[in-house]
Each structure stands twice: as C-alpha cells, then as structure tokens.
Design a protein around this motif. Structure first.
Motif, PDB file in Angstrom:
ATOM      1  N   LEU A 235       0.827  -1.207   0.000  1.00 19.72           N
ATOM      2  CA  LEU A 235       0.000   0.000   0.000  1.00 19.72           C
ATOM      3  C   LEU A 235       0.867   1.265   0.000  1.00 19.72           C
ATOM      4  O   LEU A 235       0.485   2.278  -0.589  1.00 19.72           O
ATOM      5  N   ALA A 236       2.035   1.193   0.651  1.00 22.89           N
ATOM      6  CA  ALA A 236       2.956   2.334   0.633  1.00 22.89           C
ATOM      7  C   ALA A 236       3.476   2.570  -0.788  1.00 22.89           C
ATOM      8  O   ALA A 236       3.664   3.720  -1.216  1.00 22.89           O
ATOM      9  N   ASN A 237       3.688   1.484  -1.522  1.00 26.36           N
ATOM     10  CA  ASN A 237       4.114   1.608  -2.914  1.00 26.36           C
ATOM     11  C   ASN A 237       3.015   2.266  -3.747  1.00 26.36           C
ATOM     12  O   ASN A 237       3.291   3.097  -4.617  1.00 26.36           O
ATOM     13  N   LEU A 238       1.769   1.914  -3.459  1.00 31.27           N
ATOM     14  CA  LEU A 238       0.636   2.566  -4.137  1.00 31.27           C
ATOM     15  C   LEU A 238       0.615   4.059  -3.835  1.00 31.27           C
ATOM     16  O   LEU A 238       0.356   4.884  -4.713  1.00 31.27           O
ATOM     17  N   LYS A 239       0.878   4.391  -2.582  1.00 32.20           N
ATOM     18  CA  LYS A 239       0.840   5.800  -2.168  1.00 32.20           C
ATOM     19  C   LYS A 239       1.892   6.623  -2.926  1.00 32.20           C
ATOM     20  O   LYS A 239       1.659   7.786  -3.264  1.00 32.20           O
ATOM     21  N   SER A 305       2.110  -3.433  -7.953  1.00 38.57           N
ATOM     22  CA  SER A 305       2.814  -3.236  -6.676  1.00 38.57           C
ATOM     23  C   SER A 305       2.943  -4.551  -5.916  1.00 38.57           C
ATOM     24  O   SER A 305       3.969  -4.811  -5.266  1.00 38.57           O
ATOM     25  N   SER A 306       1.915  -5.379  -5.979  1.00 39.22           N
ATOM     26  CA  SER A 306       1.961  -6.690  -5.317  1.00 39.22           C
ATOM     27  C   SER A 306       3.037  -7.568  -5.935  1.00 39.22           C
ATOM     28  O   SER A 306       3.799  -8.241  -5.226  1.00 39.22           O
ATOM     29  N   ILE A 307       3.126  -7.560  -7.255  1.00 40.67           N
ATOM     30  CA  ILE A 307       4.141  -8.365  -7.942  1.00 40.67           C
ATOM     31  C   ILE A 307       5.540  -7.905  -7.550  1.00 40.67           C
ATOM     32  O   ILE A 307       6.432  -8.721  -7.275  1.00 40.67           O
ATOM     33  N   GLU A 308       5.738  -6.604  -7.479  1.00 43.07           N
ATOM     34  CA  GLU A 308       7.058  -6.057  -7.113  1.00 43.07           C
ATOM     35  C   GLU A 308       7.451  -6.521  -5.708  1.00 43.07           C
ATOM     36  O   GLU A 308       8.597  -6.907  -5.466  1.00 43.07           O
ATOM     37  N   TYR A 309       6.490  -6.487  -4.781  1.00 43.22           N
ATOM     38  CA  TYR A 309       6.796  -6.906  -3.408  1.00 43.22           C
ATOM     39  C   TYR A 309       7.076  -8.409  -3.346  1.00 43.22           C
ATOM     40  O   TYR A 309       8.056  -8.846  -2.724  1.00 43.22           O
ATOM     41  N   ILE A 310       6.199  -9.189  -3.962  1.00 41.73           N
ATOM     42  CA  ILE A 310       6.367 -10.644  -3.930  1.00 41.73           C
ATOM     43  C   ILE A 310       7.720 -11.032  -4.522  1.00 41.73           C
ATOM     44  O   ILE A 310       8.418 -11.912  -3.998  1.00 41.73           O
ATOM     45  N   ASP A 311       8.111 -10.356  -5.590  1.00 46.24           N
ATOM     46  CA  ASP A 311       9.355 -10.712  -6.269  1.00 46.24           C
ATOM     47  C   ASP A 311      10.569 -10.487  -5.368  1.00 46.24           C
ATOM     48  O   ASP A 311      11.525 -11.257  -5.410  1.00 46.24           O
ATOM     49  N   LYS A 312      10.512  -9.441  -4.560  1.00 46.05           N
ATOM     50  CA  LYS A 312      11.630  -9.148  -3.656  1.00 46.05           C
ATOM     51  C   LYS A 312      11.632 -10.050  -2.421  1.00 46.05           C
ATOM     52  O   LYS A 312      12.672 -10.230  -1.783  1.00 46.05           O
ATOM     53  N   ASN A 313      10.476 -10.590  -2.086  1.00 47.42           N
ATOM     54  CA  ASN A 313      10.336 -11.306  -0.816  1.00 47.42           C
ATOM     55  C   ASN A 313       9.798 -12.728  -0.997  1.00 47.42           C
ATOM     56  O   ASN A 313       9.213 -13.301  -0.077  1.00 47.42           O
ATOM     57  N   HIS A 314       9.996 -13.287  -2.178  1.00 52.39           N
ATOM     58  CA  HIS A 314       9.385 -14.586  -2.484  1.00 52.39           C
ATOM     59  C   HIS A 314       9.827 -15.690  -1.535  1.00 52.39           C
ATOM     60  O   HIS A 314       9.010 -16.507  -1.102  1.00 52.39           O
TER      61      HIS A 314
END
Length: 573
Positions: A235-239, A305-314
């Motif tokens: 959500l911070a990435n969305l902001k 944004s979800s994909i970006e987060y998941i990719d870093k923290n998979h």
C-alpha cells in the motif's frame, strides 16, 4: 511460430509494440469493458505470440464452458512442480462478479505489459490469471443490474448461470465453477492470491479500498507478517503512485465517519478459502462511484505493486507459509468462531465527505446523502482485532464412514490426503451428538443453512467398516478439515446442510403400544426409573405432560434409534 513473431515484434518501438496488443478496453472510450469472447481471444493472441505466456483450458463451469488459466513466466516453464522449486506464484481471479469487471481489463493490460517488457519483468514470481471466473454471469450482459455503479456502459451479471453468487460458494462448492476453481487452486498452489472486485456501500474520496485476509485467521506468524509488513509495504508503494487506500468500508446506508470494522472473510469467500491453505489474499474493492477508467488504473497498479513486493520477498513468503503449519498440530487449540473485540481500537486516517440527512423526494422521509463539495480528513474508529468465542482441540485424525460420499468427494477435490480401512475395525473415538441448532428461515445461496450449532461430545468405541476413511490432520489441508468437519465452525459442512439426513428421526412408536413397554422398562431398570422421577421433580411442565414423559422414556431406551442427531464424523484423539 512464437519465436519468429517475437523477433519481429521486438524490432518495433515500444509505442508500436503496445499498439499491436491494444486491449478492447483501450480501444474504447474508457467506459467500456471487454466481453467474454474478446477477453479469451486477447489472451489466446498473447499465448500464440509470446513464449512467456501459456493459456490452458481447464474444467467446466455451470455455463457449460470451461475456465482458463493464463500463466506468465519469462523462463517459459509452465510445470508448477518445477516453478515452486525457486519461484513464488501469484494467482489472480477476475470476473467472479462480472458486473465488477475492473480486474478483467486491468489484467489484460498487465499481461501485455509484462510480455512486452513495458513494465519490469519479475525474476522470482510467476503470475497465473483466471480471465473470467463467472462465465455465465459474463454472458448475461446488461447495463442496469449495478444500479449504484458508475460505469462501464455494459457488463455482466452478479449471479452465475444457475444464479449462485460464486463468492459465497468456495467451501460448499455447489457449482461446477467452484469445483473447477479448487482444481486450479491446488494445481497452481499459489503463494499469494488476489480476487478483483468493485465495492458497494458508502461514499468517500478513495478510488481504491481492499479486503485483506483476516490476519488472526491466517495464523500467528504468517498473519502478523501479512498485516504488519507485506500489505502495508504494498500500500505504501501505491501511495508513491499517488493512490490513497483504505480498508473496505464495511457499512451500508450510514456514514463511515462513525467508524467500522474489518471484514471477516469466512471460508465461503475466496480469500477465506485461500487462508485455509495458508495463502494470504486480498480483494481489491474499487469504489463504485468513481469513473471506470480510474478504477481500472488503480486495480492495475495494485497488482503491479503486489508483484514487485512478492518478487523481492518470495523466499520469505514461502518460508512463512510453511512455518505457519506448525501452529495447527494435533493437541493444539483452533478457533472455530470469532467475535469483534471492541476493547482494541485503532484510529484510522480517513478521507471522506460530509454526510447528512434530508427529506426524500420519493417518500418524504429522511434519506442519507453525501456532499462532495465538503471533503474531510480525520481519524475514524476502526476495529481490526477479533477474539475467539469457540475453540476446539485439533484431533489426530477424523474418521468418516464411506457412505458420506458428498463430503468425501469435496475433501478429495481439495487435495486432502486420506486412507481407507483395509478391514473392519473397532476404534475408540470422540463423537458428537447435535444438541441444538437453528436454521435460516430464508434461502441463502441454494440452502437453508444452520447456525448456533451446539454439540455434546463423548468418547466411545465405534465399529467401522472396510473402506471407511481415516484422515490425518498432519497435512497442509488441516485448516480445511477443521473448518469443514467441525460442525460448530461457521461454514462447516454440517451448517451447509451436508448431513441433514441425520436430523430426521426415521422410526417412531405408537403410544398405545409403547405405554406397556415403558411401564415395563421403568419397573426393570432402577437407574432409568430414578432419572425419570428426578426429571419430573425438576420440570413441572414435564410432570404434567404424559406424551412428553412417554417420549422421554423412548429416547432413553434401547428402542430409540442411535443415529438420530448423531454426527457421522468422528474424532480420533
């Protein structure tokens, strides 16, 4: 063919590449959504032209037409056993309510942009998409069924081809859609799940709201990570993209500035279903009154944004999902029912509009309205924590007699591992008798479901037959077992009427015959006689009711059928 097409394509400038794969939504006026046929045709085109995309036809729906999944993997590997060795899987679901089509159009653009490299291609995440889940509803296209919604010009209908709301059917699985979804879910084995929707309810400034899997129901470690780290960072990435967000405003016909609570997504809902398998999920709920183009944009950005987060923290997501199972071992407690904890309050920053009441032009009575010329920013009361109201000890196993094939069939569909007895066997088990329950007076999704179920438990030896099923709880689907087989769970098989046959007594007595039998029983059984006299002393109404007395003796005698109200699923402790 794919390779030749791709080489030709890559030689074109970016604007030309994008134009070659313009979606039906982008070809329109910003207030039009793709039809079912256009959606499937678009993904078939991507599948044909890009080696990173594979479209598979899956099992049928109630409409008679099959579901599809579309897989994006830049490494061109589409075997999920191999994918899970080093990558996370994000499953996207669209069109469960086809009158809420934002995700359908946003996902078409997302796949195009991933395939063409317009957006950053994830290295550690594979994306799987169900283009339109409710095919029957999508084919039932109209312009009026979403009376409160601002566009698009035409869209599908909420109910499927048999008029089921598919976002109430994930656990009970009355529809072919839900059964096909279960097969997809267990084939794909997602690590994260997103189900795209549009909201109903209040008016406010946000275009993007969301329902998040309830963290307490998800589990301690995984739930805390989802609530405190993963979702806030997405959500911070969305902001950063200038998209404000807020939890789903779970109120209707009243002002949100008085506060609201987090939606509890029980297993009947898509994210509740995913949570049973330790998969954090979310339902984007774009605001119905915002323009369609705005809603599609924020849905697209949330997925990205979800994909970006998941990719870093998979790796961490996959590890926590595995560790989360340690919380659900035999002998530990599991919560079956929750209640909002109003002692734990959060002050939630909220961007709303001032509301009030004025006389209705229809009825003359006070009606709610919002003044968009008077926006406000203030904190509102938000309740996010629940407390357990009913817990159960997780057994070593459940035992289900083979005749209850309706339940067994769904357990198998949901990847539950089970063994059949190889010979007749007597087992010591804990059994339940249904002591009380209430039943809805109104139909709900093809059922008259039960609620307020009460049970009486006892330990006994039971004769089981060769072919009956023993189901260990030491397996990834342990939460699914608890939510379905414990009759007091909100969405249990019992509450969804799977076992209603046990609630009907099959044999009775004729009073004029049983009078003599009852008298003989009281004469010959001192314990029965003492209990009978005590009951009369303690219950004046019973003492005055001859029919009730005769029925009591019958129910406490060897003549009364033991299967009446006996829950036919047993717990092996």
């Amino acid at each position: 063919m794919k390779k030749v097409t791709l080489l030709l394509f890559l030689s074109l400038p970016l604007f030309a590449q994008k134009k070659m794969y313009t979606t039906p939504y982008e070809k329109g006026n910003g207030n039009q959504t793709a039809t079912y046929a256009e959606t499937i045709a678009f993904f078939k085109l991507l599948d044909k032209d890009f080696e990173s995309i594979s479209m598979l036809e899956m099992d049928p729906t109630d409409s008679g037409m099959p579901l599809h999944i579309v897989i994006f993997n830049p490494e061109k590997v589409f075997d999920f056993e191999k994918i899970h060795q080093n990558k996370a899987v994000l499953l996207l679901n669209n069109g469960i309510h086809p009158g809420e089509p934002d995700g359908i159009d946003a996902t078409m653009m997302l796949y195009r942009d991933l395939a063409t490299g317009i957006v950053k291609v994830p290295a550690n995440t594979v994306i799987v998409n169900i283009p339109i889940y409710n095919i029957g509803g999508a084919l039932n296209r109209n312009s009026y069924s979403r009376a409160n919604q601002n566009g698009p010009e035409s869209y599908g209908f909420r109910g499927n081809s048999r008029n089921y709301d598919l976002n109430r059917d994930f656990l009970k699985s009355d529809t072919k859609n839900a059964r096909s979804f279960a097969r997809i879910f267990h084939k794909v084995q997602p690590d994260v799940f997103i189900d795209n929707h549009v909201s109903n309810g209040a008016d406010y400034q946000y275009t993007f709201t969301y329902i998040a899997t309830h963290h307490q129901k998800l589990g301690d470690k995984l739930g805390a990570y989802w609530k405190d780290e993963m979702l806030p960072q997405i959500l911070a990435n969305l902001k950063k993209k200038k998209i404000e967000s807020v939890p789903y405003v779970n109120i209707h016909d009243e002002k949100p500035d008085g506060g609201f609570e987090q939606f509890m997504d029980y297993p009947r809902y898509s994210t509740g279903y995913a949570a049973m398998f330790n998969v954090p999920g979310s339902m984007p709920e774009t605001h119905m009154l915002k323009e369609y183009s705005q809603r599609v944009k924020v849905t697209y950005e949330y997925m990205l944004s979800s994909i970006e987060y998941i990719d870093k923290n998979h790796s961490r997501i996959k590890q926590l999902r595995q560790e989360n199972l340690q919380q659900y071992k035999p002998g530990l407690k599991y919560t079956l029912q929750w209640e909002l904890d109003k002692t734990k309050v959060t002050q939630l920053p909220f961007l709303g509009y001032e509301g009030g009441y004025k006389p209705s032009k229809v009825s003359g009575k006070p009606r709610l309205y919002y003044d968009r010329n008077k926006p406000f920013s203030k904190n509102v009361t938000y309740y996010q924590e629940y407390k357990p109201t009913l817990e159960v000890i997780i057994p070593e196993a459940y035992v289900i007699p083979q005749q209850w094939w309706n339940a067994i069939e769904l357990l198998k569909l949901n990847n539950i591992i089970m063994e059949q007895l190889q010979e007749d066997k007597v087992l010591e088990v804990e059994s339940y008798r249904i002591a009380d329950y209430k039943t809805s007076k109104f139909p709900y999704e093809g059922h008259y479901p039960h609620n307020s179920t009460q049970v009486a438990a006892k330990t006994q030896t039971v004769q089981f037959r060769k072919g009956d099923y023993i189901i260990s709880t030491k397996q990834p689907g342990v939460k699914y077992l608890l939510e379905t087989l414990e009759p007091q769970a909100v969405d249990s098989y019992f509450n969804w009427n799977f076992f209603d046959a046990i609630l009907q007594q099959k044999e009775y007595f004729s009073a004029y015959v049983f009078e003599d039998t009852a008298a003989k029983l009281l004469k010959e059984d001192a314990t029965l006689k003492a209990a009978f006299e005590k009951k009369k002393q303690e219950d004046k109404g019973f003492a005055e009711d001859g029919d009730a007395q005769l029925d009591w003796i019958y129910r406490n005698s060897v003549y009364y059928e033991k299967t009446h109200m006996e829950y036919p699923v047993y717990r092996k402790l």
